[in-house]
Design a protein around this motif. Structure first.
Motif, PDB file in Angstrom:
ATOM      1  N   THR A   1       0.705  -1.240   0.166  1.00 25.04           N
ATOM      2  CA  THR A   1       0.064  -0.021  -0.029  1.00 25.04           C
ATOM      3  C   THR A   1       0.869   1.111   0.021  1.00 25.04           C
ATOM      4  O   THR A   1       0.560   2.084  -0.717  1.00 25.04           O
ATOM      5  N   VAL A   2       2.051   1.391   0.772  1.00 26.94           N
ATOM      6  CA  VAL A   2       2.889   2.406   0.825  1.00 26.94           C
ATOM      7  C   VAL A   2       3.393   2.571  -0.543  1.00 26.94           C
ATOM      8  O   VAL A   2       3.570   3.843  -1.189  1.00 26.94           O
ATOM      9  N   SER A   3       3.747   1.773  -1.115  1.00 27.59           N
ATOM     10  CA  SER A   3       4.596   1.534  -2.598  1.00 27.59           C
ATOM     11  C   SER A   3       3.520   2.287  -3.287  1.00 27.59           C
ATOM     12  O   SER A   3       3.822   2.932  -4.377  1.00 27.59           O
ATOM     13  N   LEU A   4       2.087   1.948  -3.256  1.00 26.99           N
ATOM     14  CA  LEU A   4       1.038   2.348  -4.322  1.00 26.99           C
ATOM     15  C   LEU A   4       0.812   3.861  -4.010  1.00 26.99           C
ATOM     16  O   LEU A   4       0.698   4.556  -5.128  1.00 26.99           O
ATOM     17  N   VAL A   5       0.901   4.276  -2.768  1.00 29.02           N
ATOM     18  CA  VAL A   5       0.816   5.723  -2.496  1.00 29.02           C
ATOM     19  C   VAL A   5       1.798   6.567  -3.170  1.00 29.02           C
ATOM     20  O   VAL A   5       1.840   7.504  -3.802  1.00 29.02           O
ATOM     21  N   LEU A   6       3.197   6.037  -3.028  1.00 26.17           N
ATOM     22  CA  LEU A   6       4.606   6.753  -3.361  1.00 26.17           C
ATOM     23  C   LEU A   6       4.425   6.920  -4.814  1.00 26.17           C
ATOM     24  O   LEU A   6       4.943   8.090  -5.554  1.00 26.17           O
ATOM     25  N   ASN A   7       3.678   5.778  -5.647  1.00 26.89           N
ATOM     26  CA  ASN A   7       3.937   5.730  -7.098  1.00 26.89           C
ATOM     27  C   ASN A   7       2.517   6.464  -7.480  1.00 26.89           C
ATOM     28  O   ASN A   7       2.512   6.678  -8.891  1.00 26.89           O
ATOM     29  N   GLY A   8       1.822   7.139  -6.598  1.00 34.31           N
ATOM     30  CA  GLY A   8       0.612   7.695  -7.297  1.00 34.31           C
ATOM     31  C   GLY A   8      -0.330   6.853  -8.273  1.00 34.31           C
ATOM     32  O   GLY A   8      -1.078   7.539  -9.077  1.00 34.31           O
ATOM     33  N   ARG A   9      -0.360   5.753  -7.785  1.00 32.86           N
ATOM     34  CA  ARG A   9      -1.440   4.988  -8.335  1.00 32.86           C
ATOM     35  C   ARG A   9      -2.275   3.814  -7.486  1.00 32.86           C
ATOM     36  O   ARG A   9      -1.636   3.885  -6.401  1.00 32.86           O
ATOM     37  N   SER A  10      -2.934   3.261  -8.375  1.00 34.38           N
ATOM     38  CA  SER A  10      -3.645   2.139  -7.434  1.00 34.38           C
ATOM     39  C   SER A  10      -3.667   0.845  -8.285  1.00 34.38           C
ATOM     40  O   SER A  10      -3.800   0.976  -9.447  1.00 34.38           O
ATOM     41  N   ASP A  11      -3.794  -0.331  -7.684  1.00 34.56           N
ATOM     42  CA  ASP A  11      -4.180  -1.639  -8.264  1.00 34.56           C
ATOM     43  C   ASP A  11      -5.593  -2.151  -8.463  1.00 34.56           C
ATOM     44  O   ASP A  11      -6.357  -1.545  -7.532  1.00 34.56           O
ATOM     45  N   ALA A  12      -5.888  -2.611  -9.284  1.00 31.31           N
ATOM     46  CA  ALA A  12      -7.316  -3.238  -9.391  1.00 31.31           C
ATOM     47  C   ALA A  12      -7.700  -4.011  -8.269  1.00 31.31           C
ATOM     48  O   ALA A  12      -9.018  -3.769  -7.924  1.00 31.31           O
ATOM     49  N   ASP A  13      -6.813  -4.682  -7.664  1.00 31.66           N
ATOM     50  CA  ASP A  13      -7.075  -5.676  -6.671  1.00 31.66           C
ATOM     51  C   ASP A  13      -7.171  -4.731  -5.254  1.00 31.66           C
ATOM     52  O   ASP A  13      -7.302  -5.383  -4.311  1.00 31.66           O
ATOM     53  N   VAL A  14      -6.634  -3.710  -5.320  1.00 28.12           N
ATOM     54  CA  VAL A  14      -6.270  -2.981  -3.949  1.00 28.12           C
ATOM     55  C   VAL A  14      -6.703  -1.595  -4.136  1.00 28.12           C
ATOM     56  O   VAL A  14      -6.570  -0.922  -4.645  1.00 28.12           O
ATOM     57  N   LYS A  15      -7.920  -1.310  -3.435  1.00 26.39           N
ATOM     58  CA  LYS A  15      -8.736  -0.188  -3.421  1.00 26.39           C
ATOM     59  C   LYS A  15      -8.356   0.807  -2.133  1.00 26.39           C
ATOM     60  O   LYS A  15      -8.231   0.096  -1.160  1.00 26.39           O
ATOM     61  N   LEU A  16      -7.698   1.810  -2.512  1.00 28.33           N
ATOM     62  CA  LEU A  16      -7.009   2.696  -1.622  1.00 28.33           C
ATOM     63  C   LEU A  16      -8.164   3.734  -1.084  1.00 28.33           C
ATOM     64  O   LEU A  16      -8.681   4.721  -1.945  1.00 28.33           O
TER      65      LEU A  16
END
Length: 361
Positions: free
Chosen positions: A16-31
């Motif tokens: 989750t931290v990595s997704l936030v750092l890269n400014g994106r989200s995965d289809a399987d992970v809803k932030l």
């Protein structure tokens, strides 16, 4: 401070931290907005900065562009000439969100920096832009063989394969100046400069030779040696007027700008096209002092100091800033593997001046 530390502080996963750092989200992970804000707040409070090497391992590039200059440019007598290239590189890198890494630690051998050495750092960048009047062909061949992304500013001949470059179309611009001189009634012209060697000089010389041949006019050649100071007192090499426009190897030596002028007048030359601006200024000013009608055009911005003059020279404007910017574009496409033109020649602007005029004026 690591991503794991941020994850522990905020009670989320490292992914989750990595997704936030890269400014994106995965289809399987809803932030949720709350989670994203919590992670961003922890990052801001701790001053966490992503490790660029780790990012490169994950994303295959870290948005760092190297700039390698074969000659020193900060500061130097050439700084004014190189400055627009560097401005174009910097501006386009900023647009693309890339940082620049100026390669200054490479050793100097025989007066020139060397790319490859025991402590080579070229691979710290995703790719590099090469800047210099001449570039070692062995370096180009090795860069191609090792598949290191790079782009040359300035056209380069193949070196074991096509070399990516953004250059100026010197041949076409030089030919245009020849056509203008012929339109002014000049039928005996001469080229002042090497017209060979580094591609930028060879292209100018080729443009001159092809244009005078196409126009059916005389084309002489006065060549300056690479190591000479082409201003007054410097040594020049001139073709024997009796031999026509031969190669540099067939030339007779003349010792200064006055001798170049004497040779031109002896062969009936009324217009000289100078490869280097300082050469053209020295020749034109000497002709004015003698009261001789001689048209002169120069083929680009000064790369070294010229004699002071108040005259506006007919010349070429090299698209230096655009060349720098487009070199970043080509390099980015190479790094990302996207399709696009890997070799570009940009047109030079012919700048009208007072020094190329009607024959006899």
């Amino acid at each position: 401070m690591t991503q794991q530390d941020i994850a522990r502080m905020t009670g989320v996963s490292q992914a989750t931290v990595s997704l936030v750092l890269n400014g994106r989200s995965d289809a399987d992970v809803k932030l949720s907005a709350e989670t994203r804000e919590k992670v961003l707040r922890a990052i801001a409070e701790t001053g966490y900065v992503a490790d660029p090497i780790a990012r490169r391992l994950a994303a295959r590039h870290n948005r760092i562009i190297g700039v390698f200059t074969y000659e020193p440019v900060f500061p130097s007598a050439n700084s004014d000439f190189y400055h627009p290239f560097l401005v174009g590189i910097e501006q386009q890198a900023e647009v693309l969100g890339c940082d620049l890494l100026l390669m200054t630690s490479t050793p100097v051998v025989d007066g020139r920096r060397r790319i490859f050495h025991g402590d080579n750092r070229l691979r710290l960048a995703d790719g590099s832009i090469l800047l210099g009047r001449t570039i070692d062909r062995a370096d180009l061949a090795r860069l191609l063989a090792e598949e290191i992304p790079f782009v040359s500013i300035g056209r380069r001949d193949d070196a074991g394969g096509p070399v990516p470059y953004v250059g100026a179309d010197y041949a076409a611009a030089t030919a245009e100046i020849v056509r203008q001189a012929v339109a002014f009634g000049h039928d005996r012209l001469a080229y002042l400069g090497l017209g060979a060697g580094p591609e930028s000089w060879a292209d100018r010389g080729r443009g001159f030779r092809e244009a005078v041949a196409s126009a059916g006019v005389f084309g002489g050649h006065y060549a300056t040696p690479v190591s000479g100071e082409p201003e007054r007192g410097g040594e020049h090499v001139a073709d024997d007027p009796a031999a026509g426009s031969g190669a540099h190897g067939d030339a007779a030596v003349v010792r200064d700008t006055a001798a170049v002028l004497d040779a031109a007048l002896a062969s009936g030359v009324t217009a000289v096209i100078a490869e280097e601006h300082a050469d053209g200024v020295a020749l034109f000013e000497l002709a004015r002092e003698r009261g001789v009608a001689l048209s002169v055009a120069t083929l680009g911005e000064p790369t070294r100091a010229a004699l002071p003059t108040a005259v506006e020279f007919t010349s070429l404007r090299i698209p230096r800033q655009a060349m720098g910017a487009q070199a970043v574009e080509v390099l980015t496409a190479l790094i990302e593997g996207t399709p696009g033109e890997r070799q570009r020649l940009l047109p030079c602007e012919v700048v009208p001046g007072e020094t190329l005029s009607e024959r006899g004026n």
